[in-house]
Design an enzyme around this catalytic site. Structure first.
Site, PDB file in Angstrom:
ATOM      1  N   THR A 136       0.774  -1.615  -0.643  1.00 37.32           N
ATOM      2  CA  THR A 136       0.035  -0.018  -0.231  1.00 37.32           C
ATOM      3  C   THR A 136       0.783   1.521  -0.095  1.00 37.32           C
ATOM      4  OG1 THR A 136      -1.621   1.077   1.584  1.00 37.32           O
ATOM      5  CG2 THR A 136       0.502  -0.246   2.404  1.00 37.32           C
ATOM      6  N   ASP A 137       0.026   2.054  -0.559  1.00 38.35           N
ATOM      7  CA  ASP A 137       1.066   3.873  -0.798  1.00 38.35           C
ATOM      8  C   ASP A 137       1.372   4.121   1.068  1.00 38.35           C
ATOM      9  OD1 ASP A 137      -1.964   3.848  -0.504  1.00 38.35           O
ATOM     10  OD2 ASP A 137      -1.451   5.673  -1.834  1.00 38.35           O
ATOM     11  N   GLU A 138       0.451   3.579   1.590  1.00 36.82           N
ATOM     12  CA  GLU A 138       0.016   4.503   3.082  1.00 36.82           C
ATOM     13  C   GLU A 138       1.239   3.988   3.995  1.00 36.82           C
ATOM     14  OE1 GLU A 138      -3.286   3.803   5.724  1.00 36.82           O
ATOM     15  OE2 GLU A 138      -4.683   3.117   3.373  1.00 36.82           O
ATOM     16  N   TYR A 162      -1.820  -0.496  10.734  1.00 39.78           N
ATOM     17  CA  TYR A 162      -2.123  -0.952   9.400  1.00 39.78           C
ATOM     18  C   TYR A 162      -0.532  -0.545   9.361  1.00 39.78           C
ATOM     19  CZ  TYR A 162      -3.363  -1.312   4.166  1.00 39.78           C
ATOM     20  OH  TYR A 162      -3.158  -2.206   3.320  1.00 39.78           O
ATOM     21  N   LYS A 166       2.643  -3.209   7.439  1.00 39.38           N
ATOM     22  CA  LYS A 166       2.867  -3.232   5.539  1.00 39.38           C
ATOM     23  C   LYS A 166       4.557  -2.973   5.984  1.00 39.38           C
ATOM     24  CE  LYS A 166       0.508  -4.756   3.261  1.00 39.38           C
ATOM     25  NZ  LYS A 166       0.324  -6.378   2.390  1.00 39.38           N
TER      26      LYS A 166
END
Length: 355
Positions: A136-138, A162, A166
Site C-alpha cells: 500500500t501507499d500508506e 496497519y 505493511k
C-alpha cells in the site's frame, strides 16, 4: 504457469483472480487460492468461477507453514501473489495485534515456505519463479498539499498500526531478496475501488448507506485527499509486475485521480440522484453527516507511477468519472451481494449456523 494467490477471496484478490481466469489466451494452467476467510474474505466473490478446472480453493492461513508448503509442492507452483492482509485502518486502531500476526508474522512464514520450495526447483523453474507482494501507499506516511507524489525511493513513514504492519512486511520481502537471492517483486498501490469492495470502506459504505437512508459519515472536514485506482487497472498492473517486472524492484501503482473524500461522497450522491432517486425527491447529499476525525488521520496520499509506466507499459484505463459510475452501477445491480455481507450471512454460513 501454476500460481498461488493468497487472500484471493478479498476485494483486490478476487478481482485479480477473475481477470486472470477470464482473460482470453491466459497462460495459467492452475490457480490456487489460499484464503483464511476472515471477515472480509467472501467466497461469493468467485462463486461463478468455482467450476473452472484451473481453479483450486484452499481454506487456510498464510501462517500455516505445513499447509502452504504442501500447496506449493502438490500444485508445482511457479509464482506466488500475496494479497493476504488485514487492511482496515480503523480496525488497526481499535486492535493492532491481528495486523501484526497476519501482515508481519504471516508474511514471514509465507516467504520462508516459498523460499524453501523455490530452493528445490530445477534451474529453469528456479529462474522463472516469482514472489509478488502486494502492498500500500500508506507505508509512506502523509503528504502536504504541495508535496510531490511518492515514488519508489521515498522513505517509509507509516502513521497507523496497519501502515506499520505493511511497512514491516515490505521490509521482510526486501530482506529475503537481498539475503537469499529469492526472486521478489513488490507493488505499492493507492486506494482501490470497484466491484466486490467490502462495505466498510468509504465508497461502498457511502453507496449502500445512501440507498438504505442512513447517514453518510464524513470524517472531520472531509478534505483528506486520496489517489483512487480502479481495481481492474490495479489487477492488470500486478500481472505485468509479476510477469515482466525486474526481480528485487518495487513498482508504485496509482490511479492519477486525487480527490478529497467529500468530493467522492458528493459525486456518489449525484450519480445516485440520477440512477436511483430517493422516494421523497430529496438529494442524497442531505444524508451527509460530519463525524469526529479518525485519530492520526493522514491528510493526503498520492502516487507517482512513472516507473511502472515506463518499464512495463502500464497505464490506467479508467479515469475517476468512468470508474465511479461503473462502481455505483455494480452496487445497484448487486444489492443481494451487499446485503449478505452487511447482515454477516456468509459468516454464519461458514460457521454452519442458520441465518
Amino acid at each position: 504457469m501454476n500460481i498461488l494467490v493468497t487472500g484471493g477471496c478479498g476485494f483486490i484478490g478476487s478481482n485479480f483472480i477473475r481477470q486472470r481466469l477470464t482473460e482470453t489466451g491466459s497462460p495459467l494452467t492452475k490457480l490456487v487460492n489460499l484464503d483464511a476467510l476472515t471477515y472480509a474474505g467472501n467466497p461469493a466473490n468467485l462463486a461463478d468461477l468455482a467450476s473452472d478446472p484451473r481453479y483450486v480453493f484452499a481454506h487456510g492461513d498464510i501462517g500455516d507453514t505445513a499447509l502452504v508448503s504442501k500447496l506449493l509442492a502438490d500444485h508445482a507452483i511457479d509464482a506466488v501473489v500475496n494479497f493476504a492482509a488485514e487492511s482496515h485502518v480503523d480496525r488497526s486502531i481499535d486492535s493492532p495485534e491481528p495486523f501484526i500476526q497476519t501482515n508481519v508474522v504471516g508474511t514471514l512464514r509465507l516467504l520462508n515456505a516459498a523460499r524453501l520450495h523455490w530452493a528445490k526447483l530445477p534451474t529453469s523453474k528456479k529462474e522463472a519463479f516469482r514472489f509478488l507482494h502486494v502492498s500500500t501507499d500508506e507505508v509512506y506516511g502523509t503528504l502536504a498539499a504541495g508535496d510531490a507524489p511518492w515514488n519508489e525511493e521515498c522513505p517509509y513513514e507509516p502513521n497507523s498500526p496497519y501502515a506499520a504492519s505493511k511497512a514491516s512486511s515490505d521490509h521482510l520481502v526486501r530482506s529475503f531478496q537481498h539475503t537469499y537471492g529469492f526472486p521478489t517483486v513488490t507493488t505499492n498501490c493507492s486506494n482501490n475501488y470497484g466491484p466486490f469492495h467490502f462495505p466498510e470502506k468509504l465508497i461502498p459504505l457511502m453507496i449502500l448507506n445512501a440507498l438504505e437512508g442512513k447517514p453518510l459519515p464524513v470524517y472531520g472536514d472531509g478534505q483528506q485527499i486520496r489517489d483512487w485506482l480502479y481495481v481492474e487497472d490495479h489487477a492488470t498492473a500486478i500481472w505485468l509486475a509479476l510477469t515482466k517486472g525486474r526481480v528485487g524492484e518495487t513498482y508504485n501503482v496509482g490511479g492519477l485521480n486525487e480527490r478529497p473524500n467529500l468530493e467522492i461522497v458528493n459525486r456518489i450522491c449525484a450519480i445516485l440522484d440520477k440512477r436511483s432517486p430517493r422516494a421523497d425527491g430529496k438529494p442524497y447529499i442531505t444524508q451527509i453527516t460530519y463525524v469526529a476525525d479518525r485519530p492520526g488521520h493522514d491528510r493526503r496520499y498520492a502516487i507517482d507511477s512513472t516507473k511502472i509506466r515506463k518499464e512495463l507499459g502500464w497505464s490506467p484505463k479508467e479515469n475517476f468519472d468512468t470508474g465511479i459510475e461503473k462502481t455505483v452501477d455494480w452496487y445497484l445491480k448487486n444489492r443481494t451481494w451487499a446485503a449478505d455481507i452487511t447482515s454477516k450471512k456468509y459468516a454464519r454460513e461458514r460457521l454452519g449456523t442458520k441465518a
